[in-house]
Design a protein around this motif. Sequence first.
Motif, PDB file in Angstrom:
ATOM      1  N   LEU A 105       1.040  -1.267   0.124  1.00 58.69           N
ATOM      2  CA  LEU A 105       0.305   0.091  -0.122  1.00 58.69           C
ATOM      3  C   LEU A 105       0.996   1.513   0.154  1.00 58.69           C
ATOM      4  O   LEU A 105       0.195   2.222  -0.213  1.00 58.69           O
ATOM      5  CB  LEU A 105      -0.969  -0.118   1.499  1.00 58.69           C
ATOM      6  N   GLY A 106       1.483   1.566   0.714  1.00 57.46           N
ATOM      7  CA  GLY A 106       2.685   2.439   0.441  1.00 57.46           C
ATOM      8  C   GLY A 106       3.649   2.897  -1.051  1.00 57.46           C
ATOM      9  O   GLY A 106       3.623   4.181  -1.319  1.00 57.46           O
ATOM     10  N   TRP A 107       3.671   1.410  -1.488  1.00 56.59           N
ATOM     11  CA  TRP A 107       3.960   1.680  -2.952  1.00 56.59           C
ATOM     12  C   TRP A 107       2.920   2.580  -3.412  1.00 56.59           C
ATOM     13  O   TRP A 107       3.252   3.260  -4.330  1.00 56.59           O
ATOM     14  CB  TRP A 107       4.081   0.148  -3.420  1.00 56.59           C
ATOM     15  N   TRP A 111       2.933   5.906  -5.989  1.00 58.75           N
ATOM     16  CA  TRP A 111       3.004   6.018  -6.868  1.00 58.75           C
ATOM     17  C   TRP A 111       1.797   6.882  -7.849  1.00 58.75           C
ATOM     18  O   TRP A 111       2.405   7.986  -8.476  1.00 58.75           O
ATOM     19  CB  TRP A 111       2.782   4.283  -7.791  1.00 58.75           C
ATOM     20  N   ALA A 112       0.914   7.205  -6.128  1.00 59.41           N
ATOM     21  CA  ALA A 112       0.469   8.138  -6.925  1.00 59.41           C
ATOM     22  C   ALA A 112       1.250   9.223  -6.987  1.00 59.41           C
ATOM     23  O   ALA A 112       0.613  10.698  -7.670  1.00 59.41           O
ATOM     24  CB  ALA A 112      -0.934   7.972  -6.409  1.00 59.41           C
ATOM     25  N   LEU A 113       1.321   9.247  -5.717  1.00 60.58           N
ATOM     26  CA  LEU A 113       2.412  10.968  -5.472  1.00 60.58           C
ATOM     27  C   LEU A 113       3.355  10.816  -6.745  1.00 60.58           C
ATOM     28  O   LEU A 113       3.360  12.464  -7.189  1.00 60.58           O
ATOM     29  CB  LEU A 113       3.366  10.804  -3.879  1.00 60.58           C
ATOM     30  N   PHE A 342      12.351   5.975  -2.911  1.00 61.24           N
ATOM     31  CA  PHE A 342      11.741   4.907  -4.217  1.00 61.24           C
ATOM     32  C   PHE A 342      13.266   3.523  -3.987  1.00 61.24           C
ATOM     33  O   PHE A 342      13.182   3.073  -3.411  1.00 61.24           O
ATOM     34  CB  PHE A 342      11.361   4.646  -5.217  1.00 61.24           C
ATOM     35  N   GLY A 343      14.574   4.749  -4.344  1.00 65.51           N
ATOM     36  CA  GLY A 343      15.924   3.978  -4.398  1.00 65.51           C
ATOM     37  C   GLY A 343      16.190   3.070  -2.731  1.00 65.51           C
ATOM     38  O   GLY A 343      17.163   2.852  -2.398  1.00 65.51           O
ATOM     39  N   ARG A 344      15.976   4.846  -1.936  1.00 69.18           N
ATOM     40  CA  ARG A 344      16.157   4.373  -0.959  1.00 69.18           C
ATOM     41  C   ARG A 344      15.755   2.407   0.411  1.00 69.18           C
ATOM     42  O   ARG A 344      16.803   2.040   0.873  1.00 69.18           O
ATOM     43  CB  ARG A 344      15.843   5.487   0.463  1.00 69.18           C
ATOM     44  N   ASP A 345      14.577   2.437  -0.304  1.00 69.99           N
ATOM     45  CA  ASP A 345      13.679   1.372  -0.138  1.00 69.99           C
ATOM     46  C   ASP A 345      13.766   0.336  -0.778  1.00 69.99           C
ATOM     47  O   ASP A 345      13.205  -0.874  -0.761  1.00 69.99           O
ATOM     48  CB  ASP A 345      12.318   1.719  -0.351  1.00 69.99           C
ATOM     49  N   GLY A 346      14.807   0.073  -2.381  1.00 69.78           N
ATOM     50  CA  GLY A 346      14.914  -0.451  -2.773  1.00 69.78           C
ATOM     51  C   GLY A 346      14.319  -0.893  -3.575  1.00 69.78           C
ATOM     52  O   GLY A 346      13.955  -1.897  -5.250  1.00 69.78           O
ATOM     53  N   LEU A 347      13.099  -0.246  -3.572  1.00 66.99           N
ATOM     54  CA  LEU A 347      11.781  -0.156  -4.880  1.00 66.99           C
ATOM     55  C   LEU A 347      12.047  -0.142  -6.173  1.00 66.99           C
ATOM     56  O   LEU A 347      11.471  -0.591  -7.211  1.00 66.99           O
ATOM     57  CB  LEU A 347      10.432   0.356  -4.155  1.00 66.99           C
ATOM     58  N   ALA A 451      -6.175   5.014 -13.692  1.00 64.93           N
ATOM     59  CA  ALA A 451      -6.142   3.319 -13.976  1.00 64.93           C
ATOM     60  C   ALA A 451      -4.788   2.767 -15.089  1.00 64.93           C
ATOM     61  O   ALA A 451      -4.366   1.607 -14.484  1.00 64.93           O
ATOM     62  CB  ALA A 451      -7.408   3.066 -14.505  1.00 64.93           C
ATOM     63  N   ILE A 452      -4.466   3.420 -15.938  1.00 63.14           N
ATOM     64  CA  ILE A 452      -3.836   3.001 -16.693  1.00 63.14           C
ATOM     65  C   ILE A 452      -2.019   3.274 -16.052  1.00 63.14           C
ATOM     66  O   ILE A 452      -1.404   1.704 -15.668  1.00 63.14           O
ATOM     67  CB  ILE A 452      -3.144   3.514 -18.073  1.00 63.14           C
ATOM     68  N   TRP A 453      -1.979   4.404 -15.327  1.00 66.27           N
ATOM     69  CA  TRP A 453      -0.831   4.559 -14.636  1.00 66.27           C
ATOM     70  C   TRP A 453      -0.538   3.196 -13.106  1.00 66.27           C
ATOM     71  O   TRP A 453       0.559   3.009 -12.733  1.00 66.27           O
ATOM     72  CB  TRP A 453      -0.960   5.782 -13.989  1.00 66.27           C
ATOM     73  N   PHE A 454      -1.495   3.362 -12.248  1.00 65.28           N
ATOM     74  CA  PHE A 454      -1.507   2.555 -12.181  1.00 65.28           C
ATOM     75  C   PHE A 454      -1.386   0.680 -11.735  1.00 65.28           C
ATOM     76  O   PHE A 454      -0.342   0.143 -11.643  1.00 65.28           O
ATOM     77  CB  PHE A 454      -3.027   2.135 -10.991  1.00 65.28           C
TER      78      PHE A 454
END
Length: 478
Positions: A105-107, A111-113, A342-347, A451-454
């Motif tokens: 859910l964090g991702w 991703w919305a942000l 995102f990079g800090r968390d490795g995602l 929707a496409i972005w998600f």
Amino acid sequence: MKKLIQRLFWKQDPTVYSDKDAKLTPSLHTLDLVGLGTGMVVGTAIFTLPGIVAAEHTGPAVPLAFIVAAIGAGLSALAYAETSSVLPFAGSAFSWINVLFGEFLGWIAGWALLAEYFISVAFVASGWSAYMRGFLGSFGIYLPKALTGGFNPHKGSYVDILAAVAILIVGCLISRGLHQVSRIENTIVSVKLLVILMFIVVGATAIHPQNYTPFIPPHVPGTTFGGWQGIIAGTAQIFIAYVGFDAIAANTAETVNPQKTMPRGLIGTLVLGTGFFIAVSLVLVGMFKYNRYANNAEPAAWALRHSGHYITANLLSIVAIVGIFSALIAILLASSRLIYAFGRDGLLPRTLGHIDHKHVPNRALWLITFLAMILGSVFPFTFLATLVSAGTLVAFIFVSLGIYALRPREGQDLPDAQFKMPWYPVLPAVSALFSLVIFWGLNRDAKIMMAIWFLIGLIVYFAYGIRHSIINQEHQAK
């Protein structure tokens, strides 16, 4: 399947973020946060959106759309204020939801942000380009048609070269360090607010009361113009104006005493920004009939020029040209911090979590800079405005609902909040519902694009993020 579901909701230990963000230098005070927030809130939107929204949705009632948006943003700002005072980490909602609800859910929130930030940079640069072209045009200087707008072969435009240049300049500026940027930002914002006051005073002398009638035009069936349907549609488009709240929160890790400073910065930005929005939009729709602002990305300067105030119009254009840079600074700063998180968390690849000797995540900064240059130079202004609002609203919903997971942990495994969202547990639900209603008012294209972005986000997460995240590595090491 059960193991996969459990894996999606692994929560991050907040001390991991505290340790990793320690390389970022706290240097922002309340005035700096208000400067960043106001630079974004009272930025491109105040110079561009009131006329477009009036022509397409609300008629003279555009101030009502700003008020409704302010209520929704204000409720979310209260949730942001409490959460940022407890979890002072870079990445704002992405990091917060990771701690409160788990990585997946964090991702999704992050991703919305990213959609919000990424498109905001392009949107702001596109608005800056419109003002620059109008200013140059007043001196008889015109760029080739092919270089004056997003890709639209029917109109003869292919790339907005000025938007790309603006983003590049701001990227270079931010790469030199946060302290210097905040001083420049505060100076620009101060000058910009003075000129906006001048527009209100001068424009008020050219108001024609008949332009306010009818204040709320009747709804046109089958469209989003007129009536309360138009006001809600206008609110959805205007919501981009309040992206500044998340732009402030993204810099929490670089804020001095964030437990107290962050709530002050958020609420101060809301009050100041809303007041200016209402005043400017009232004057603007009073100067000319609302339909004359259709597809006009520089309505304030246009209204002054066409009412005979040429000197004030050119001064406004100059300040808009400089002032919109303050919005670009705020949003590019926030977006680079999100990519860093995102990079800090490795995602995303770890190299994006690198911080250089100036305490700037430069690799994340240059990635978002070049991608935004492409987006801002190709897509048209009004298309970008709608998409930004969608990402903002999704983030607001997540943060509002996050209060329900945050409050029971305060004073337990998390610090006690210095600021608490009032009327808990009712107000967080009202806040989330408010943002959901506005999201529903977005046009069909915006919902499809989100929707496409998600869908793209889910592919990135399951193809890369879930296997490379630091949470995954921590659990494997146990």
